[in-house]
Scaffold this motif. Structure first.
Motif, short mmCIF file in Angstrom:
data_model
loop_
_atom_site.label_atom_id
_atom_site.label_comp_id
_atom_site.label_asym_id
_atom_site.label_seq_id
_atom_site.Cartn_x
_atom_site.Cartn_y
_atom_site.Cartn_z
N GLY A 39 0.82 -1.21 0.00
CA GLY A 39 0.00 0.00 0.00
C GLY A 39 0.85 1.26 0.00
N LYS A 40 0.16 2.39 -0.14
CA LYS A 40 0.86 3.67 -0.31
C LYS A 40 1.48 4.18 0.99
CE LYS A 40 -1.82 5.36 -4.24
NZ LYS A 40 -2.81 4.25 -4.35
N ILE A 41 2.62 4.86 0.82
CA ILE A 41 3.35 5.46 1.93
C ILE A 41 3.36 6.97 1.75
CG2 ILE A 41 5.75 5.84 2.73
CD1 ILE A 41 4.58 3.32 3.89
N THR A 42 3.14 7.70 2.82
CA THR A 42 3.31 9.15 2.80
C THR A 42 4.12 9.56 4.03
OG1 THR A 42 1.13 9.35 1.77
CG2 THR A 42 2.10 11.37 2.65
N LEU A 43 5.22 10.23 3.79
CA LEU A 43 6.08 10.65 4.89
C LEU A 43 5.40 11.78 5.67
CD1 LEU A 43 9.10 9.84 5.64
CD2 LEU A 43 9.76 12.02 4.62
N VAL A 44 5.39 11.66 6.99
CA VAL A 44 4.79 12.74 7.80
C VAL A 44 5.86 13.50 8.58
CG1 VAL A 44 2.55 11.61 8.02
CG2 VAL A 44 4.32 11.17 9.75
N ASN A 45 7.10 13.04 8.51
CA ASN A 45 8.14 13.63 9.35
C ASN A 45 9.46 13.44 8.62
OD1 ASN A 45 9.40 14.68 11.59
ND2 ASN A 45 8.86 12.99 12.96
#
Lengths: 99, 420
Positions: free
Chosen positions: B153-159
């Motif tokens: 699944g998709k990854i989105t960096l938050v930091n």
């Protein structure tokens, strides 16, 4: 066909060169790679395999030099001292008998 | 203007700004991850792994195994997969359609939108990727050590990671790298993949590849560069320490063996799989994303032991058409020392074959371990001095990885508390 032999390169620093001179063995050095002094101790297949087993950090450089590298310095010092003691680089059987 | 990466897909950074990130992670289950996964989260988020937007689902992983391509037909050669045990999935109550928060160093790192939970025959995967299931192969050992379930699944960096000195200057993600190439005016750029402190054999590999990449381009002004792209990831005892690798590579430029206008050093976070030819393809994919036009390949690229023929990687690369992998391989012959010539030369050039003295990074490491300073024709004195300086400053007295280094080194990057 002759059995392949695999060198262990004992690179000669100042301390090792002093020992060789004192033992009148300075002529034993070969010159490699633009002026570095080296004594080569050769292993046969069985000795190579034993070295790689006994000293796990050692590596057989299969790709480029076909030499046994990355032996710990204290091990190479001990091999070097054995060469001085026997006045001959053909010392591996003797050296490995302790392991 | 959009930057087009591997597979003809736009490079998009999947990164949220802190305020939005703080909102989005509220209430999400926190799943801690290990360093390999954290490296890959960074690679996905910044675009090194374009067109991947996250960890692979089963269709993509199976495509990679069966035919060296993703489900959409894009060339890809190494599975990028997120593993968990069945018990962990059950304990966390994770199911397809969930969104979770990945944490690293106890702090929020990325949002993971789970689309697919799958399993695979790992021995089969190893055969497909490594050509062997022999657990003595380090890539097989790693792969067979994965947990039994995979989450895609998709990854989105938050930091964003805080890249610690001395690595910070060398962390140049794809979009930034492409800007740098434009600023330098490089019309062609060739990458040197490395995990080594450079000896002059490496230096001449780069110089030879630079000349090959120049080809028929005009020479009135410098328009071709070499990018050193060091792989920074899991270390083995006896390797050079990372600090020595990255700083010594750059030292070749700083000491004038290269110049500002033709040389740059950078890093990519990746735990090597030693997959030989398959890893060569993978390296090409990430270097396309970095904006490179040429990729150096020597003998036994990314190989280990005797698992691959020295030219397997070259043959596999030659089988892939340019429209599927938009980078030109530069095949490099060995550079060596010829005492007759009194110089470093190339086995394709020099006729004094009986006098050749070959040397490798491993051989140079042995020389350094023996307390000998190699001559400048073999190892640049500035590089040697810097290796020794790194040993004192970063390596607890050794330029090589030791247990003490592994336990006490400064991490390459940190994930700090999220500040909204």
């Amino acid at each position: 066909m002759a059995e392949e032999k695999y060198p262990i390169n004992l690179w000669v620093n100042e301390e090792r060169y002093d020992k060789l001179q004192k033992a009148n063995l300075a002529d034993m050095c070969a010159e490699k790679l633009a002026g570095m002094k080296v004594i080569q101790v050769f292993a046969n297949d069985a000795q190579k395999d034993k070295i790689l087993k006994v000293f796990p950090t050692a590596k057989f450089d299969t790709a480029t030099t076909r030499s046994i590298e990355l032996l710990p310095k204290k091990v190479k010092d001990a091999i070097f001292d054995k060469v001085i003691e026997k006045q001959n680089p053909d010392i591996l059987d003797d050296f490995l008998s302790a392991y | 203007m959009a930057e087009i990466g591997h597979g003809g897909k736009e490079i998009v950074e999947r990164i949220l700004e802190p305020a939005e990130a703080a909102e989005k992670i509220k209430g999400l289950k926190a799943i801690p991850i290990r360093s390999q996964i954290a490296n890959e989260v960074i690679d996905i988020s910044y675009g090194w792994f374009t067109p991947l937007q996250g960890f692979m689902n089963k269709a993509d992983a199976d495509g990679v195994c069966r035919s060296t391509q993703l489900a959409d037909g894009t060339v890809w050669s190494i599975p990028i997969i997120f593993d968990m045990t069945e018990a962990q999935i059950s304990d966390y109550g994770i199911k397809e359609g969930d969104t979770v928060l990945l944490t690293y160093m106890d702090n929020p790192m990325a949002i993971f939108e789970i689309e697919d939970i799958w399993s695979y025959d790992m021995e089969d995967m190893c055969q497909c990727i490594f050509g062997t299931a022999d657990q003595k192969h380090p890539g097989v050992l790693r792969t067979c050590g994965y947990k039994e379930k995979f989450l895609g699944g998709k990854i989105t960096l938050v930091n964003r990671p805080k890249i610690n000195p001395p690595y910070d200057a060398y962390f140049i993600p794809p979009l930034e790298m492409r800007k740098k190439f434009k600023e330098k005016g490089w019309q062609a750029s060739v990458v040197h993949q490395t995990r080594n402190v450079p000896h002059t054999g490496h230096e001449w590999l780069m110089k030879g590849a630079w000349a090959q990449a120049y080809g028929g381009l005009p020479i009135e002004k410098p328009i071709v560069g070499v990018l050193v792209n060091a792989i920074i990831g899991a270390k083995r005892k006896g390797d050079y320490i990372d600090e020595a690798i990255i700083l010594c590579q750059d030292e070749l430029r700083k000491s004038g063996y290269f110049a500002d206008y033709n040389h740059m050093t950078s890093l990519t976070f990746w735990d090597m799989r030693y997959a030989g030819p398959k890893e060569a393809i993978f390296h090409a994919c990430i270097r396309v994303n970095l904006g490179l036009t040429h990729h150096m390949y020597g003998r036994d690229h990314a190989g280990v032991g005797d698992y691959y023929d020295p030219y397997d990687a070259h043959r596999l690369l030659q089988s892939i058409p340019k429209e599927k992998l938009n980078i030109t391989p530069v095949y490099s012959m060995n550079w060596l020392y010829c005492p007759h010539c009194g110089e470093i030369t190339n086995e394709g050039l020099c006729g004094h074959k009986k006098e050749w003295q070959k040397f490798s990074g491993t051989l140079i490491r042995s020389i350094v371990m023996d307390g000998v300073k190699p001559p400048r024709l073999i190892f640049r004195p500035e590089v040697f001095d810097l290796v020794m300086e790194c040993a004192e400053k970063y390596g607890f007295g050794s330029p090589f990885v030791t247990d003490k280094y592994l336990e006490n080194r400064t991490p390459v990057f940190s994930i700090e508390p999220l500040s909204a």
